[in-house]
Design an enzyme around this catalytic site. Sequence first.
Site, PDB file in Angstrom:
ATOM      1  N   HIS A  20      19.741  -0.137  15.824  1.00 27.13           N
ATOM      2  CA  HIS A  20      18.505  -0.208  15.053  1.00 27.13           C
ATOM      3  C   HIS A  20      17.284   1.033  15.689  1.00 27.13           C
ATOM      4  CE1 HIS A  20      15.357  -2.587  12.357  1.00 27.13           C
ATOM      5  NE2 HIS A  20      14.814  -1.213  12.466  1.00 27.13           N
ATOM      6  N   HIS A  22      14.948   4.443  13.854  1.00 26.42           N
ATOM      7  CA  HIS A  22      14.720   5.154  12.781  1.00 26.42           C
ATOM      8  C   HIS A  22      14.445   6.750  13.217  1.00 26.42           C
ATOM      9  CE1 HIS A  22      13.584   1.802  10.213  1.00 26.42           C
ATOM     10  NE2 HIS A  22      13.517   1.072  11.137  1.00 26.42           N
ATOM     11  N   ASP A  24      12.959   8.947  11.565  1.00 21.47           N
ATOM     12  CA  ASP A  24      11.676   9.579  11.544  1.00 21.47           C
ATOM     13  C   ASP A  24      10.639   8.619  12.488  1.00 21.47           C
ATOM     14  OD1 ASP A  24      12.307   7.185   9.672  1.00 21.47           O
ATOM     15  OD2 ASP A  24      10.433   7.665   8.422  1.00 21.47           O
ATOM     16  N   GLY A 182      10.354  -1.073   5.307  1.00 22.10           N
ATOM     17  CA  GLY A 182       9.087  -0.906   4.512  1.00 22.10           C
ATOM     18  C   GLY A 182       8.247  -2.169   4.580  1.00 22.10           C
ATOM     19  N   GLU A 212      10.394  -9.899  10.057  1.00 26.61           N
ATOM     20  CA  GLU A 212       9.651  -9.316  10.844  1.00 26.61           C
ATOM     21  C   GLU A 212       8.234  -9.857  10.453  1.00 26.61           C
ATOM     22  OE1 GLU A 212       9.695  -4.980  10.284  1.00 26.61           O
ATOM     23  OE2 GLU A 212       8.663  -4.634  12.210  1.00 26.61           O
ATOM     24  N   ASP A 301      13.976   0.667  17.681  1.00 23.83           N
ATOM     25  CA  ASP A 301      13.169   0.743  16.337  1.00 23.83           C
ATOM     26  C   ASP A 301      12.454   2.160  16.239  1.00 23.83           C
ATOM     27  OD1 ASP A 301      12.758  -0.037  13.730  1.00 23.83           O
ATOM     28  OD2 ASP A 301      10.800  -1.352  14.488  1.00 23.83           O
TER      29      ASP A 301
END
Length: 363
Positions: A20, A22, A24, A182, A212, A301
């Site tokens: 996991h 990201h 970006d 999101g 989360e 993350d």
Amino acid sequence: MSPLPLDLAHIRTAPKALLHDHLDGGLRPATVLELAHQAGYRGLPADDADSLALWFAEAAGSGSLVRYLETFEHTVAVMQTPEGLARVARECAEDLAADSVVYAEVRFAPEQHLEAGLSLDEVVHHTLLGFEEGVAAARELGRELRVGCLLTAMRHAARSREIAELAVRFRDRGVVGFDIAGAEAGHPPSRHLDAFEYMRTSNAHFTIHAGEAFGLPSIHEAIAFCGADRLGHGVRITDDIAVASDGVATLGRLANYVRDKRIPLELCPSSNVQTGAVESLEKHPFDLLARERFRVTVNTDNRLMSATSMSEEMLKLVTTFGYGWSDLERFTINAMKSAFIPFPDRLRLIDEVVKPGYAVLIG
Ligand SMILES: O=c1[nH]cnc2c1ncn2[C@H]1C[C@H](O)[C@@H](CO)O1
Ligand SMILES: [Zn+2]
């Protein structure tokens, strides 16, 4: 032989698996500045790399997921061109390999990278090229990393089916699965059922950010209605676990189901504290879940927003909960078992890379 010291320098040499992360959320601060300059993007909140790094970490640490997500406006803004996307992906692979990550699934949302006129397919194509370049550059330095890409659909938007189809279209070119991300509250995963159904009927894998910012109903929907293979975070599963004063844990039906089915939890300690999903590292249920033998995995993350790396996340857990090398090996094997690549490939990495690597460290 005695075990090697469990410090950052040695953890950096340990083989690690990351599920996991990201794309970006992992840019180098200097790259954000350079790409912004090239693109004529004037919205950055700082103009030197150190101040920018600090700004991201502070702005992301407000305790709210919604505020945390606002910081991505700046990284997404500089990832709109073939060059920008490929560079960020290349550097991502290089940085993970330098940290001895041997297997990584890196995710991003193609629908957020269309502002300069690229098509969804072009966005994915250039990103995958960047990963390939980064993996090749790392190999030149003697580091072996395998990267699989996950395509994310934004849960507040309405393009999830399209993104699921995109993921399947690129399944033989480096995309290994699908995800939704999101703001969680108010955007239940069941709004995207057709996308998940498409993935299932295509025999394709997906994970869902759930549990989360929102609790059990989100996890329940992700599993029972959507059929998620893994849970992104899933940390709020503890709402279904009661711990008595003597430390004995009693699991509710959902927590039992998650454990029985070995549904992997993609736990992200630093991020969970920053978004307020947990109060502090000390209060993070990682250890409770590990002791209760859930399939826990350690993840970053967003390395930029959390100013972290896989090694630093592991060190934090070691410092907070007193883990040893065998625990770190177990978490790594948990991640490898849960990877969205074929079973023989997972086994090979476990047997030929992870176990021998930890054998040296355990001594
Ligand atoms: O931890 C997260 N929870 C929900 N959404 C997230 C998290 N980290 C990143 N995102 C969002 C922001 C990114 O722009 C998007 C795609 O990577 O995913
Ligand atoms: Zn995430």
